[in-house]
Design an enzyme around this catalytic site. Sequence first.
Site, PDB file in Angstrom:
ATOM      1  N   HIS A 186       0.830  -1.206   0.000  1.00 16.21           N
ATOM      2  CA  HIS A 186       0.000   0.000   0.000  1.00 16.21           C
ATOM      3  C   HIS A 186       0.867   1.259   0.000  1.00 16.21           C
ATOM      4  CE1 HIS A 186      -3.112  -2.924   1.435  1.00 16.21           C
ATOM      5  NE2 HIS A 186      -3.849  -2.216   0.606  1.00 16.21           N
ATOM      6  N   HIS A 194      -7.216   6.912  -2.855  1.00 13.56           N
ATOM      7  CA  HIS A 194      -8.013   5.883  -2.189  1.00 13.56           C
ATOM      8  C   HIS A 194      -7.290   5.158  -1.054  1.00 13.56           C
ATOM      9  CE1 HIS A 194      -5.746   2.944  -4.545  1.00 13.56           C
ATOM     10  NE2 HIS A 194      -6.290   1.992  -3.800  1.00 13.56           N
TER      11      HIS A 194
END
EC number: 3.1.4.-
Length: 705
Positions: A485, A525
């Site tokens: 991530h 996001h």
Amino acid sequence: MRLHQDQLQVLLVFAKEDNQSNGFCWACEKAGFRCNIARTPESALECFLEKHHEIIIIDHRHSRYFDAEALCRSIRTRKPSENTVIIGVVRRHADREESSILPFISAGFTRRYVENPNIMACYNELIQLEFGEVRAQFKLRACNSIFTALEKSQEAIEITSEDHVIQYVNPAFETVMGYQKGELIGKELTEVPTNEKKADFLDTINSCIKIEKEWQGTYYTKKKNGESIQQNVKIIPVIGQGGKIRHYVSLSRPCNDNSKAERVCERVQAESQTDIQSCRHKDRRKGSLDVRSTTSRGSDGSSQRRHSSMARIHSMTIEAPITKVINIINAAQESSPMPVAEALDRVLEILRTTELYSPQLGTKDEDPHTSDLVGGLMTDGLRRLSGNEYILSAKQTHQVPGSLISPISLNDIPPRIAEAMENEEYWDFNIFELEAATHKRPLVYLGLKMFARFRICEFLNCSESTLRSWLQVIEANYHSSNSYHNSTHSADVLHATAYFLSKERVKQTLDPIDEVAALIAATVHDVDHPGRTNSFLCNAGSELAILYNDTAVLESHHAALAFQITTRDDKCNIFKNMERNEYRTLRQAIIDMVLATEMTKHFEHVNKFVNSINKPLAALEENGGANGDSDSIKTVLTSPENRILIKRMLIKCADVSNPCRPLEQCVEWAGRISEEYFAQVGEIRPAGEISAEKKRERERKFNSA
């Protein structure tokens, strides 16, 4: 229903032109009415049958020319004259005693007009007729249409007076109950044993309708032949003169009318939802209550509008679609065999849960590791593994624009980076080559190119330098220490989103604001992702989990932080020049798409997409050939609700698109996500185990004591 027409028609019947006839002609012109003049009874009758005038004015002063009363009777024998106003012009006799008007009325005249050729007097007479007798006749004409609708209605309709005396029943009522109109009209309800209602039930109904509220529910009624039938009934009080209840309208339909069960349940609540003891009913009083609530509170205009709005709010019917479905099933149960009724009970039990689209794992013996992995994705993570406690890593600070390196221009991109982005329009684009060329900061470069291709700066009315600053601050708040991530993942999702948006069907479905929202949502996001899952944060009692109540913790944080760091500094505020309403729409769309990436709602979103879009499109294409009905397909795709589903599915597909990439990239992504999950597991220690720092601190306290 419309009660007046654009232009009234007036017929003047005068044997000769004089001041009186001219006065009415000029008055008609002043009032905007169409005027026709007839000199003989024959021409008058012919003109009336052709034009159907609303007002006829007949000269009654000179009997030697024609018989005005005979002409009036002749007109009244014709069907079109039923709602026509007929005026007789009579002489003025100052010295004669006033005679009775009864013969005049008996001849068919509506009223008389004492001759006065003054134009204003004639004009006033016409205006009084328009807003008096003519309007009343229009209402009567409208009543004919209403009664025609009642006569043809398939619902049994009964109208009673305020004293519960039957005033009207329609043919459907006669058919259902077996009575003829003559046996019912004029009789009190107590004289006709149609209702098998207990005293307390009657009291409940009366307590509702006497305070001007509707009652609806189910009860048994007795037909003329003695047979009892169950009916869905709605009783509506009608407010009349003086603001009092003057009539009651009862609408009913047998419960076993299965062929129309759905329409029944849309109009009448099923018995299982009617709580007699608490008298739960809907208040749908409209016109009369609005007037009373506004006129009783002063004459201030704004106050009247405010009270009128409140009255309309109280009269609104608010019912969820799932409630209608449950009502339909309840109605179907009434006449179903026992096995079917029991099956419908189980259906109702499922429908009354809040997680209709959330799947449940089967009870079969499955691989425990698979169950844990899938279950972890499907649940919110509030399951603490027995014997373990969770430790969070140190809190990280957020980057701000002032701490960043000055962004470069799109035209000044180094050759190696430009070469790595050459095939960014294709699906096999290698994001890892761009990651290496940009030293793990691919989001700014790819973002600049993607946003330029979709002309985002023009839509947002912002400069390229503002966009560069925004991309830089967003990328700075991705953690490069995360294996998966990080900003490379964000750039990868941005690329997939842009790829999907470039497809023809998607371009025809979404608006420009949808495209902007999708690209921005893809960019932000996972901003400030800590490299830990929602389940981990919830079980560890992290500050974020507490802040967002253990619900969509990371997704809520990503969306909130993205807007915080964007609006904090004008240098990177890409929204600063947008119009307020457009910004709110865009913001809502971005938040909705970011929240859609939460995996606990994955199956819910997928099921909604399949049921609302995939299945309807498949049916249309099957019925209409390979291409289907293009207009119907466009209607399905472009509805506001379905556009939201499409945007959610678009970013979800982009977010989990790694397995669909070329094999080499797929393997790399799999290794990275595995490494990040294993790093998370490394922070879990068995319960009771004390960290080295805490152990040393305890030893110091012990020694000092």
